[in-house]
Design a protein around this motif. Sequence first.
Motif: not given
Length: 335
Positions: A56-73
């Motif tokens: 759900i996070l990937q679909a609606r925000r384009g980011a997961t906790p790991g990607s947010l930590l590393f600055g990814l989208r």
Amino acid sequence: MTQLTPFGVPATVGVRVGAFSVDAALVVIASGVASLLASPVLGVAVAAEALLGLWILQARRGATPGSLLFGLRTSRVEEPVVPGAGRAFVRGLLVVLGGFVLLAGAWVVVASAAFDASGRRRSWADRAAGTVLLSVPRGKQTPDATEPRALSEPTVQRTAAVREPLRMDSSAAALPLAPAWDAPIVAIDAPVVAGERPAAIAPEAVAPSPAAPARTPGVGRAQLLVVFDTGQREQFDLPAAVNFGRAPVADHPDDILIPVDDPDRLISKTHLRLEHDGETAWVTDTGSTNGSELIDDDGTVHVLRPGSRTLLEDGTRVRLSERVFTLSRLIGGPV
């Protein structure tokens, strides 16, 4: 050589693997704690719920906790919007299926971005889903002159088109002027037949004006027709202030609220505001998640800066995430 996308810089393989490892660790920890405190069955259920949350996070925000930590989208490869439910499902499914191969197969799928000959560093899952993983800079940075602009662009300064004055002949000039909008209509006595007394006209109570402008077509008043690419149509009197969104909220008591058909839920609750004084229109992105754009007649796209009121020229289309609408100014009644 790394190929730049129109929206950012593709993430390196090491950063991708690190972000995925963080997400995998969160799922394993949550499942392990549930298994130790209750039962293995509950651990499997918690793992499934954690994977559902990541999807759900990937679909609606384009980011997961790991990607947010590393600055990814994660973004769609052709435009800077979140993947959506379908693409996020395909992307995650391939990674999960890879995990069934000695568990390390999931990391192999993520690291397969190193084999992308196009230079975009897209993994096998990205290529199957039509997505790309981008590095989002932390804080504001000044782009180099040779680099394409990233997800946000400056507000486009526009010059209002010069309107030619209306030409009026002598017969039209002799016509009486129409009363001002919302002015009370004065009753005119009917002709009196000789020998009869005119009937007295009792004054009628004037109904209070509604708090919000009526969206039903009027007669003899300028109106605005909004047509979406899905076929949704809205028509209302001018001047008007309109809030568009999945479930828009009014900024002022007289605002018009237009819920936009959005099955994928990519449009924000209150996504964009339109103000039209009868002659000129302005649009403002209200800080939406997936942004708003103006599309000129020649196809040029201008990204709206959130909170900046921008002039909308005639013929320009407006995009809210994946929905596009056009405006048509009408005079004298419904279509």
